[in-house]
Write an enzyme that holds these catalytic residues in place. Structure first.
Site, PDB file in Angstrom:
ATOM      1  N   TYR A 164       1.047  -1.174  -0.024  1.00  0.00           N
ATOM      2  CA  TYR A 164      -0.069  -0.183   0.097  1.00  0.00           C
ATOM      3  C   TYR A 164       0.951   1.364   0.082  1.00  0.00           C
ATOM      4  O   TYR A 164       0.580   2.201  -0.724  1.00  0.00           O
ATOM      5  CB  TYR A 164      -0.870  -0.084   1.302  1.00  0.00           C
ATOM      6  CG  TYR A 164      -1.729   1.123   1.326  1.00  0.00           C
ATOM      7  CD1 TYR A 164      -2.831   1.544   0.950  1.00  0.00           C
ATOM      8  CD2 TYR A 164      -1.264   1.918   2.694  1.00  0.00           C
ATOM      9  CE1 TYR A 164      -3.498   2.740   1.325  1.00  0.00           C
ATOM     10  CE2 TYR A 164      -1.610   3.343   2.894  1.00  0.00           C
ATOM     11  CZ  TYR A 164      -3.071   3.541   2.174  1.00  0.00           C
ATOM     12  OH  TYR A 164      -3.625   4.813   2.383  1.00  0.00           O
ATOM     13  N   ALA A 166       3.967   1.473  -0.774  1.00  0.00           N
ATOM     14  CA  ALA A 166       4.784   1.606  -2.314  1.00  0.00           C
ATOM     15  C   ALA A 166       3.901   2.074  -3.273  1.00  0.00           C
ATOM     16  O   ALA A 166       4.476   3.265  -3.978  1.00  0.00           O
ATOM     17  CB  ALA A 166       5.106   0.227  -2.630  1.00  0.00           C
TER      18      ALA A 166
HETATM   19  N1  LIG Z   1      -9.064   7.105   6.157  1.00  0.00           N
HETATM   20  C1  LIG Z   1      -8.001   7.047   6.321  1.00  0.00           C
HETATM   21  O1  LIG Z   1      -7.596   7.229   7.753  1.00  0.00           O
HETATM   22  C2  LIG Z   1      -6.808   7.659   5.472  1.00  0.00           C
HETATM   23  C3  LIG Z   1      -5.499   7.763   5.915  1.00  0.00           C
HETATM   24  C4  LIG Z   1      -4.567   8.063   4.944  1.00  0.00           C
HETATM   25  C5  LIG Z   1      -4.946   8.065   3.420  1.00  0.00           C
HETATM   26  N2  LIG Z   1      -6.184   7.690   3.209  1.00  0.00           N
HETATM   27  C6  LIG Z   1      -6.387   7.752   1.782  1.00  0.00           C
HETATM   28  O2  LIG Z   1      -7.514   8.549   1.721  1.00  0.00           O
HETATM   29  C7  LIG Z   1      -8.434   8.137   0.443  1.00  0.00           C
HETATM   30  C8  LIG Z   1      -9.918   7.585   1.020  1.00  0.00           C
HETATM   31  O3  LIG Z   1      -9.701   6.741   1.965  1.00  0.00           O
HETATM   32  P1  LIG Z   1     -10.920   6.519   2.881  1.00  0.00           P
HETATM   33  O4  LIG Z   1     -10.638   5.913   4.166  1.00  0.00           O
HETATM   34  O5  LIG Z   1     -11.941   7.781   2.934  1.00  0.00           O
HETATM   35  O6  LIG Z   1     -11.813   5.378   1.860  1.00  0.00           O
HETATM   36  P2  LIG Z   1     -12.994   4.591   2.055  1.00  0.00           P
HETATM   37  O7  LIG Z   1     -13.874   5.012   3.370  1.00  0.00           O
HETATM   38  O8  LIG Z   1     -12.842   2.930   2.345  1.00  0.00           O
HETATM   39  O9  LIG Z   1     -13.676   4.828   0.574  1.00  0.00           O
HETATM   40  C9  LIG Z   1     -13.100   4.240  -0.449  1.00  0.00           C
HETATM   41  C10 LIG Z   1     -13.618   4.638  -1.829  1.00  0.00           C
HETATM   42  O10 LIG Z   1     -13.120   3.957  -2.938  1.00  0.00           O
HETATM   43  C11 LIG Z   1     -13.975   3.403  -3.578  1.00  0.00           C
HETATM   44  N3  LIG Z   1     -13.134   2.107  -3.854  1.00  0.00           N
HETATM   45  C12 LIG Z   1     -13.117   1.136  -3.419  1.00  0.00           C
HETATM   46  N4  LIG Z   1     -12.748   0.113  -4.028  1.00  0.00           N
HETATM   47  C13 LIG Z   1     -12.322   0.674  -5.231  1.00  0.00           C
HETATM   48  C14 LIG Z   1     -12.041   0.067  -6.632  1.00  0.00           C
HETATM   49  N5  LIG Z   1     -11.503  -1.219  -6.936  1.00  0.00           N
HETATM   50  N6  LIG Z   1     -12.316   1.024  -7.759  1.00  0.00           N
HETATM   51  C15 LIG Z   1     -12.674   2.111  -7.614  1.00  0.00           C
HETATM   52  N7  LIG Z   1     -13.105   2.542  -6.194  1.00  0.00           N
HETATM   53  C16 LIG Z   1     -13.149   1.859  -5.151  1.00  0.00           C
HETATM   54  C17 LIG Z   1     -15.258   2.829  -2.621  1.00  0.00           C
HETATM   55  O11 LIG Z   1     -16.201   2.809  -3.428  1.00  0.00           O
HETATM   56  P3  LIG Z   1     -17.445   1.899  -2.911  1.00  0.00           P
HETATM   57  O12 LIG Z   1     -17.894   2.125  -1.598  1.00  0.00           O
HETATM   58  O13 LIG Z   1     -18.641   2.465  -3.798  1.00  0.00           O
HETATM   59  O14 LIG Z   1     -17.231   0.546  -3.345  1.00  0.00           O
HETATM   60  C18 LIG Z   1     -15.007   4.367  -1.890  1.00  0.00           C
HETATM   61  O15 LIG Z   1     -16.029   5.423  -2.659  1.00  0.00           O
HETATM   62  C19 LIG Z   1      -7.662   6.611   0.150  1.00  0.00           C
HETATM   63  O16 LIG Z   1      -6.840   7.026  -1.229  1.00  0.00           O
HETATM   64  C20 LIG Z   1      -6.796   6.422   1.094  1.00  0.00           C
HETATM   65  O17 LIG Z   1      -5.631   5.699   0.892  1.00  0.00           O
HETATM   66  C21 LIG Z   1      -7.154   7.521   4.095  1.00  0.00           C
END
Ligand SMILES: NC(=O)c1ccc[n+]([C@@H]2O[C@H](COP(=O)([O-])OP(=O)(O)OC[C@H]3O[C@@H](n4cnc5c(N)ncnc54)[C@H](OP(=O)(O)O)[C@@H]3O)[C@@H](O)[C@H]2O)c1
Length: 255
Positions: A164, A166
């Site tokens: 992840y 990387a």
């Molecule tokens: N939350 C954290 O603590 C955190 C920390 C650091 C970085 N981030 C980064 O912030 C971003 C958002 O994270 P989040 O935690 O808000 O994510 P999340 O709540 O898990 O939501 C992920 C989103 O991506 C979509 N998704 C999942 N698999 C997919 C695929 N194969 N193709 C296209 N879309 C897909 C999901 O769509 P569906 O639900 O419709 O399937 C959902 O809309 C990510 O890039 C993550 O690496 C998050």
């Protein structure tokens, strides 16, 4: 002096906006008068509810399917937004395909290639392709903004997050070089790197002791909210950001 984000009627594409940070980012842009295209993979109902909330009936929001594992759906999503609204002024590449959590005691070298290679391919390659698809229009209009979502894990690391991290770290190098290539055409590209963020997924799935440990290591003494990450993205992708590009902006409470 007032700060005008200049986002009224801009077309903003937020990938992965059916949940978490993406959903809040879509709300932040809509609140600034932008037209918001949001993508979903499995959460069509959640995405459609958000479209209604953001003014779908008045053609202010639209939901399109987009699956990082299906390059055809990436092309189709971009084509649908351009067909409907004629442009993509802002891209927020936020979608993430999550991998399987490694069992306790498992080692990096035991992760099968069949597991980590598709994960990197989907998350990294399809994100870069999405950027490639929006760039020609942005250059032609002489204005564009791109935000790529990374993670504090690129800096802090954590066992089990090698692949992840990387994929995310590669976005930093991409953004630095793209800043040179696209800057003269008025296109600014930045990486937004959240610390652990209080999304529904994190609150539901992450063991409480891990959340408490992260909170204890955070200078502000609390985790970021999705809204705080979203507001940072909205600023970087606005006209109020005149000359910040190629940067990694952390939203992590100083972690
Ligand atoms: N939350 C954290 O603590 C955190 C920390 C650091 C970085 N981030 C980064 O912030 C971003 C958002 O994270 P989040 O935690 O808000 O994510 P999340 O709540 O898990 O939501 C992920 C989103 O991506 C979509 N998704 C999942 N698999 C997919 C695929 N194969 N193709 C296209 N879309 C897909 C999901 O769509 P569906 O639900 O419709 O399937 C959902 O809309 C990510 O890039 C993550 O690496 C998050």
């Amino acid at each position: 002096m007032t700060v005008d984000l200049g986002l009224t009627d801009r077309v903003v594409l937020v990938t992965g906006a059916s949940a978490g940070i993406g959903r809040q980012t879509a709300r932040a842009f809509a609140a600034e008068g932008a037209r918001v295209a949001l993508t979903y993979r499995t959460g069509e109902d959640r995405a459609r509810a958000l479209v209604e909330e953001l003014g779908g009936a008045a053609d202010r929001a639209l939901a399109v399917p987009y699956d990082l594992a299906d390059p055809g759906s990436v092309d189709a999503a971009l084509a649908e937004v351009e067909r409907r609204w004629g442009a993509v002024h802002v891209l927020v590449a936020n979608a993430l395909r999550r991998g399987r959590r490694r069992p306790p005691g498992g080692r990096t070298e035991q992760v099968p290639a069949g597991e980590w290679q598709p994960l990197l391919r989907d998350n990294l390659e399809q994100t870069l392709r999405t950027v490639q698809l929006v760039l020609p229009g942005m250059r032609a209009r002489g204005w564009g903004r791109v935000a790529l979502l990374s993670s504090h894990l690129t800096r802090d690391g954590a066992p089990g997050q090698e692949f992840y991290a990387a994929g995310k770290a590669a976005l930093h190098g991409f953004a630095r070089s793209l800043a040179w290539d696209a800057g003269p055409d008025g296109v600014l590209v930045n990486v937004v790197s959240p610390g652990l963020t209080r999304t529904d997924g994190v609150l539901a799935d992450l063991p409480a002791e891990l959340r408490d440990r992260e909170t204890g290591r955070t200078p502000t003494g609390r985790l970021s909210t999705p809204d705080e990450v979203a507001r940072t993205i909205a600023f970087l992708c606005s006209a109020a950001n005149g000359n910040i590009t190629g940067s990694v902006v952390e939203v992590s409470g100083g972690r």
